[in-house]
Design an enzyme around this catalytic site. Structure first.
Site, mmCIF file in Angstrom:
data_model
loop_
_atom_site.group_PDB
_atom_site.id
_atom_site.type_symbol
_atom_site.label_atom_id
_atom_site.label_comp_id
_atom_site.label_asym_id
_atom_site.label_seq_id
_atom_site.Cartn_x
_atom_site.Cartn_y
_atom_site.Cartn_z
ATOM 1 N N LEU A 54 -10.817 -90.348 -58.063
ATOM 2 C CA LEU A 54 -9.351 -90.445 -58.115
ATOM 3 C C LEU A 54 -8.865 -91.881 -57.918
ATOM 4 C CD1 LEU A 54 -7.069 -88.148 -58.225
ATOM 5 C CD2 LEU A 54 -9.413 -87.396 -58.112
ATOM 6 N N GLU A 55 -9.513 -92.602 -57.015
ATOM 7 C CA GLU A 55 -9.007 -93.926 -56.634
ATOM 8 C C GLU A 55 -9.361 -95.028 -57.631
ATOM 9 O OE1 GLU A 55 -6.885 -94.507 -54.363
ATOM 10 O OE2 GLU A 55 -6.923 -92.606 -53.267
ATOM 11 N N SER A 56 -10.541 -94.921 -58.248
ATOM 12 C CA SER A 56 -10.941 -96.032 -59.131
ATOM 13 C C SER A 56 -11.778 -95.579 -60.320
ATOM 14 C CB SER A 56 -11.740 -97.075 -58.328
ATOM 15 O OG SER A 56 -13.016 -96.567 -57.972
#
Ligand code: CA
Length: 408
Positions: A129-131
């Protein structure tokens, strides 16, 4: 009133379609202003323990980034329906990449799971999700982003604190100044830690003496994320939530974080798993309806709250939990999302809050954020009006309030 005057009045008072209205952003800052601000900031940074040399090196070439200010002001504008968000966040591609990440990082994930007691799928889901598993870590210089936001001042004190922590990271030699890159808001590395989170929870997992969450090797970043979830109370092997089915005539006032009950309580009310099977287990859960009574229902557990410490948005927490479940071999949600509904935009959410308050259900201000006070106000109004009290800020609800209240 003449026909044209009437039409003109209508044009002036009728709300514009969502896509035509934008939050007005006037950027008053510039490089000269930032340089002057840095002069004043120097003493405060030194007083907080940053050495003159580290300040000099860290702040050298600090650049005013107007796009960062614009993103900060416009962030409330980005409202996506949860189903659109989940389509992207937990796509088939994302699941396949996550499975590959689990294989590629199997050795380090074994050690992380053993050290922190956090399920590998949850760590990898946050990474996704973050990267996008390290592919999109952000390429904005963190010092310039944070300095711009601290100087801009909308949340100046917060960002100044983050800037000092970022300088402390550089002072400690954990990453080269040119490699300290991240998002427009200062979130850094594979799993997008803010500098203050880094200070509290980042770990050196590969043993090179540096807590390096920015490098191509994600070991430190993944371990730091596990440490973060462990600190937030992660329970290994326990669910974040599970999709459930509600019986006919269910009392929707029971939905929401305040009603945390044992599974047996929910089963006693006729709640089943999504396929209609009996609920079993000892855990306590509350009921979440992220798209109101017309969408899927979830019982959520303590691990939901642990993910929430990373990002408070229900859509984010569900995406992380669901992606983790899919990586562990679980299937998609069974109930359909109400894809025919349009979500309220920023201005409509403010209007909803103002109209609820005018109707006697005080939202304590209108900030477009659908927090607990607004949820309670919506429910109060729904109960009074004989509607299903699911607390969901729908367009239908806003239209009903408009029809009852004089035009503004
Ligand atoms: Ca390291």
């Amino acid at each position: 009133m003449g026909r044209w005057a009437f039409l003109l009045l209508l044009a002036l008072t009728a709300p514009l379609p969502a896509q035509e209205r934008r939050i007005e952003v006037v950027i008053e800052g510039n490089q000269q202003g930032l340089d002057a601000w840095v002069e004043g900031f120097r003493g405060r940074a030194l007083a907080a323990g940053i050495s003159p040399a580290a300040f000099q090196e860290g702040m050298a070439g600090v650049t005013f980034l107007p796009k960062v200010v614009e993103r900060d002001r416009r962030q409330d504008e980005f409202t996506k329906a949860i189903w659109d968000y989940l389509d992207k966040a937990v796509s088939d591609d994302r699941i396949a990449l996550g499975q590959r990440a689990l294989r590629d990082q199997a050795a380090v994930l074994d050690r992380i799971e053993a050290t922190y007691g956090v399920d590998r799928q949850a760590v990898v889901a946050i990474w996704g999700l973050e990267s996008s598993f390290g592919a999109v870590r952000g390429d904005i210089p963190t010092i310039s982003a944070l300095a711009t936001l601290a100087y801009d001042g909308r949340r100046g004190a917060f960002f100044e604190g983050e800037l000092i922590e970022a300088l402390r990271i550089l002072q400690g030699g954990h990453v080269a100044p040119t490699a300290m890159l991240g998002s427009w808001a200062g979130a850094m590395g594979h799993t997008q830690f803010m500098p203050s989170s880094w200070a509290k929870l980042a770990v050196d997992f590969d043993g090179d003496g540096k807590r390096n969450i920015w490098s191509d090797d994600p070991a430190d970043a993944l371990a730091s994320t596990a440490a973060y979830l462990a600190k937030a109370g992660w329970k290994k092997g326990a669910p974040w939530g599970r999709e459930v089915r509600l019986p006919e005539g269910f009392d929707y006032l029971l939905a929401g974080p305040r009603t945390q009950k044992p599974l047996a309580y929910w089963a006693g009310l006729g709640v089943t798993d999504a396929a209609g099977g009996a609920l079993a287990g000892e855990d306590w859960a509350s009921l979440l309806l992220p798209a109101g009574a017309g969408g899927p229902a979830f019982l959520i557990f303590d691990n939901f709250a642990a993910i929430e410490t990373y990002n408070l948005a229900d859509s984010y927490v569900i995406a992380v939990g669901h992606l983790a479940d899919r990586l562990a071999g679980g299937g998609p949600f069974l109930a359909p999302w109400p894809r025919d509904l349009r979500v309220l935009d920023y201005f409509e959410r403010i209007e909803l809050q103002e109209r609820l308050t005018a109707a006697g259900f005080d939202t304590l201000g209108a900030d477009a954020k659908m927090g607990p006070r607004t949820l309670a106000a919506i429910r109060g109004y729904q109960v009074k009006s004989g509607l299903v009290p699911d607390g969901y800020p729908s367009l239908l609800l806003l239209e009903r309030l408009r029809s009852e209240q004089p035009a503004r």
